[in-house]
Motif scaffolding. Structure first.
Motif, PDB file in Angstrom:
ATOM      1  N   ASN A   1      12.422 -22.411 -16.117  1.00  0.00           N
ATOM      2  CA  ASN A   1      13.998 -22.478 -16.437  1.00  0.00           C
ATOM      3  C   ASN A   1      14.550 -23.165 -15.466  1.00  0.00           C
ATOM      4  O   ASN A   1      13.789 -24.025 -14.968  1.00  0.00           O
ATOM      5  CB  ASN A   1      14.358 -20.889 -16.451  1.00  0.00           C
ATOM      6  CG  ASN A   1      13.931 -20.209 -15.248  1.00  0.00           C
ATOM      7  OD1 ASN A   1      13.587 -20.858 -14.152  1.00  0.00           O
ATOM      8  ND2 ASN A   1      14.279 -19.015 -15.313  1.00  0.00           N
ATOM      9  N   GLY A   2      15.857 -23.038 -15.253  1.00  0.00           N
ATOM     10  CA  GLY A   2      16.625 -23.923 -14.350  1.00  0.00           C
ATOM     11  C   GLY A   2      16.091 -23.671 -12.872  1.00  0.00           C
ATOM     12  O   GLY A   2      15.878 -24.591 -12.117  1.00  0.00           O
ATOM     13  N   HIS A   3      15.588 -22.432 -12.603  1.00  0.00           N
ATOM     14  CA  HIS A   3      15.146 -22.173 -11.366  1.00  0.00           C
ATOM     15  C   HIS A   3      14.015 -23.021 -11.016  1.00  0.00           C
ATOM     16  O   HIS A   3      13.555 -23.158  -9.818  1.00  0.00           O
ATOM     17  CB  HIS A   3      14.833 -20.497 -11.234  1.00  0.00           C
ATOM     18  CG  HIS A   3      16.305 -20.065 -10.839  1.00  0.00           C
ATOM     19  ND1 HIS A   3      17.209 -19.832 -11.730  1.00  0.00           N
ATOM     20  CD2 HIS A   3      16.668 -19.327  -9.877  1.00  0.00           C
ATOM     21  CE1 HIS A   3      18.182 -19.053 -11.172  1.00  0.00           C
ATOM     22  NE2 HIS A   3      17.859 -18.801  -9.953  1.00  0.00           N
ATOM     23  N   GLY A   4      13.021 -23.226 -12.020  1.00  0.00           N
ATOM     24  CA  GLY A   4      11.882 -23.814 -11.888  1.00  0.00           C
ATOM     25  C   GLY A   4      12.160 -25.353 -11.637  1.00  0.00           C
ATOM     26  O   GLY A   4      11.561 -25.968 -10.853  1.00  0.00           O
TER      27      GLY A   4
ATOM     28  N   SER B   1      16.788 -26.329 -20.948  1.00  0.00           N
ATOM     29  CA  SER B   1      16.881 -26.563 -22.170  1.00  0.00           C
ATOM     30  C   SER B   1      17.906 -25.395 -22.912  1.00  0.00           C
ATOM     31  O   SER B   1      18.210 -25.925 -23.897  1.00  0.00           O
ATOM     32  CB  SER B   1      15.327 -26.110 -22.795  1.00  0.00           C
ATOM     33  OG  SER B   1      15.074 -24.944 -22.361  1.00  0.00           O
ATOM     34  N   GLN B   2      18.448 -24.594 -22.375  1.00  0.00           N
ATOM     35  CA  GLN B   2      19.113 -23.427 -23.133  1.00  0.00           C
ATOM     36  C   GLN B   2      20.522 -23.472 -22.952  1.00  0.00           C
ATOM     37  O   GLN B   2      21.210 -22.428 -23.387  1.00  0.00           O
ATOM     38  CB  GLN B   2      18.454 -22.059 -22.559  1.00  0.00           C
ATOM     39  CG  GLN B   2      19.225 -21.459 -21.247  1.00  0.00           C
ATOM     40  CD  GLN B   2      18.446 -21.849 -19.991  1.00  0.00           C
ATOM     41  OE1 GLN B   2      17.738 -23.260 -20.077  1.00  0.00           O
ATOM     42  NE2 GLN B   2      18.607 -21.440 -18.963  1.00  0.00           N
ATOM     43  N   LYS B   3      21.221 -24.572 -22.368  1.00  0.00           N
ATOM     44  CA  LYS B   3      22.546 -24.536 -22.354  1.00  0.00           C
ATOM     45  C   LYS B   3      23.078 -25.622 -23.615  1.00  0.00           C
ATOM     46  O   LYS B   3      22.967 -25.423 -24.588  1.00  0.00           O
ATOM     47  CB  LYS B   3      23.029 -24.493 -20.915  1.00  0.00           C
ATOM     48  CG  LYS B   3      22.368 -23.322 -20.231  1.00  0.00           C
ATOM     49  CD  LYS B   3      23.242 -23.306 -18.999  1.00  0.00           C
ATOM     50  CE  LYS B   3      22.592 -22.069 -18.360  1.00  0.00           C
ATOM     51  NZ  LYS B   3      22.954 -21.845 -16.733  1.00  0.00           N
ATOM     52  N   GLY B   4      23.336 -26.859 -22.862  1.00  0.00           N
ATOM     53  CA  GLY B   4      24.074 -27.760 -23.811  1.00  0.00           C
ATOM     54  C   GLY B   4      22.925 -28.631 -24.696  1.00  0.00           C
ATOM     55  O   GLY B   4      23.256 -28.827 -25.748  1.00  0.00           O
TER      56      GLY B   4
ATOM     57  N   ALA C   1      22.335 -30.521 -13.491  1.00  0.00           N
ATOM     58  CA  ALA C   1      23.273 -30.677 -14.690  1.00  0.00           C
ATOM     59  C   ALA C   1      23.004 -29.652 -15.540  1.00  0.00           C
ATOM     60  O   ALA C   1      23.072 -29.871 -16.790  1.00  0.00           O
ATOM     61  CB  ALA C   1      22.953 -32.054 -15.074  1.00  0.00           C
ATOM     62  N   VAL C   2      22.537 -28.450 -15.162  1.00  0.00           N
ATOM     63  CA  VAL C   2      22.044 -27.264 -16.057  1.00  0.00           C
ATOM     64  C   VAL C   2      23.306 -26.772 -17.123  1.00  0.00           C
ATOM     65  O   VAL C   2      22.934 -27.075 -18.204  1.00  0.00           O
ATOM     66  CB  VAL C   2      21.629 -26.108 -15.473  1.00  0.00           C
ATOM     67  CG1 VAL C   2      21.219 -25.096 -16.461  1.00  0.00           C
ATOM     68  CG2 VAL C   2      20.318 -26.539 -14.512  1.00  0.00           C
ATOM     69  N   ALA C   3      24.347 -26.878 -16.551  1.00  0.00           N
ATOM     70  CA  ALA C   3      25.670 -26.558 -17.631  1.00  0.00           C
ATOM     71  C   ALA C   3      26.273 -27.676 -17.941  1.00  0.00           C
ATOM     72  O   ALA C   3      27.462 -27.657 -18.535  1.00  0.00           O
ATOM     73  CB  ALA C   3      26.298 -25.502 -16.696  1.00  0.00           C
TER      74      ALA C   3
END
Ligand code: PLP
Length: 394
Positions: A65-68, A196-199, A173-175
């Motif tokens: 995820n983003g933390h990774g 992968s899970q936002k935009g 740039a996750v969000a």
């Protein structure tokens, strides 16, 4: 009594709605990982992820995820004892920096707050004062999902050059990736990361990192490198190395479909759709705010981002409103986090969203405000409708 049957609207800032086409693309048997179509799939995805980041540099896809992906960026360019500068504008750059601290990196936070964007002039001044060049990297989030702010990454890159400082510019740039422009090369960003899970409209589970040549040069001497995250290992010729093990096949099939949908719509239209739906949300909140209980978290209108609107609720429990929207009407809105925990809510307009989803969400919030007796001016949803009618021409 409830009116929640039917499709539930997930209006939280991640994970976002996964399109049915993406779900269907994943519903298939596993394939060989040593030959066949998966190899070309990986090459195409790495190329297209770099394209969305706006870079001629390298892209890496992690099962994370983003933390990774945060950890991937840090381990690849930093060493124990290095110093970094974290630009505060909410929660997320701070969280990224906290992870760096736990890895033995010295972290300085350039003080900001939950209600405004990073000021590039302050970045320039701080870097100019760093005569010995001890700061190795600057960390910032393009959009902070807690505060709802958008930072001007181009201006921050410009400020770093104006300071004549050669710290790496690293951007979360996750969000924002896939929702608004990101021009890694043009803006002078050295390392960027996303999920992968936002935009990007895919299920959670993939982390993306992009690095330019300057970052890959620094990488050669980085002391925090570990086998799983290591860029050099992943640049090997064997397909197996690109994921440091078995590829997340089904997530890759889903991501391929999601990227195809974004490219088919056209990134410019995708970005404009986000702008319009975000502004529709802001029009609604602006009306509700006239009742004095509701207000924008980000004070300066031009600093409010196009993927999530963070709303303050004064004197009323936001959880009661969230519960009403969910249990009575089938819309899940985001809760406040960080300083806004228990003091606000967040409305996401990110990823696979359209006018009916946003107008439905805004209408439901307005129903809730009315049903719960939370002071607000009526007509927020109408203002959103009027805005879209004015902007979306026949
Ligand atoms: C969601 C988010 C993250 C964290 O992503 P996870 O996948 O939850 O680890 C990081 N940065 C920003 C700006 C985010 O919005």
């Amino acid at each position: 009594m409830s009116v929640r049957a039917g499709r539930e609207f997930l209006a939280i800032p991640g994970p976002t709605t996964v399109p049915d086409e993406v779900l269907r693309a994943m519903h298939r048997p596993a394939v060989d990982i040593y030959s066949g179509p998966l190899l070309a799939l990986t090459d195409g995805l790495l190329r297209d992820v770099a394209r969305v980041f706006g870079t001629k540099g390298r892209a890496y896809i992690y099962i994370a995820n983003g933390h990774g992906a945060w950890e991937a960026t840090l381990t690849n360019v930093l060493s124990k004892g290095d110093k970094i500068l974290v630009l505060e504008s909410g929660r997320f750059a701070i969280g990224w920096g906290d992870n760096a601290r736990r890895m033995g990196v010295e972290v300085e936070v350039l003080k900001g707050d939950m209600r405004r964007a990073v000021r590039p002039a302050e970045v320039e001044a701080r870097l100019k004062a760093d005569k010995g060049g001890t700061i190795k990297a600057v960390l910032v989030a393009q959009i902070d999902t807690a505060s709802g702010v958008v930072n001007d990454i181009a201006a921050i890159g410009q400020a770093m050059r104006a300071a004549g400082h050669d710290a790496l510019l690293m951007v979360d740039a996750v969000a924002s990736l896939g929702c608004m422009p990101f021009e890694m090369d043009k803006w002078g960003v050295d390392v960027a990361m996303s999920g992968s899970q936002k935009g990007l409209m895919a299920p959670p589970g993939l982390g993306f990192v992009a690095a330019n040549d300057r970052a890959r040069e620094v990488h050669k001497k980085a002391g925090l490198r570990t086998p799983y995250w290591d860029w050099t290992d992943r640049e090997g010729d064997l397909h197996y190395q690109k994921y440091a093990g078995t590829p997340p096949e089904h997530l890759l099939f889903g991501l391929r479909q999601a990227l195809d949908m974004l490219f088919e719509e056209g990134l410019e239209n995708v970005y404009q759709r986000h702008r319009l739906l975000a502004e529709a949300t802001r029009r609604a909140v602006g009306i509700w705010a006239e009742g004095q209980a509701i207000g924008f978290n980000i004070i300066e209108p031009s600093e409010r981002c196009d993927t999530v609107t963070t709303v303050q609720l004064n004197g009323y429990d936001p959880e009661t409103l969230r519960a009403y929207c969910n249990q009575k009407c089938g819309v899940i809105i985001g809760h406040g986090i960080g300083d806004l925990s228990g003091k606000g809510f967040r409305v996401a307009h990110m990823g696979h969203v359209n006018a009916p989803m946003m107008l439905g969400t805004l209408s439901v919030i307005e129903i809730g405000l009315g049903a719960l007796g939370i002071p607000h001016a009526k007509g927020g949803a109408q203002a959103a409708i009027d805005w879209l009618a004015d902007q979306v021409k026949p």
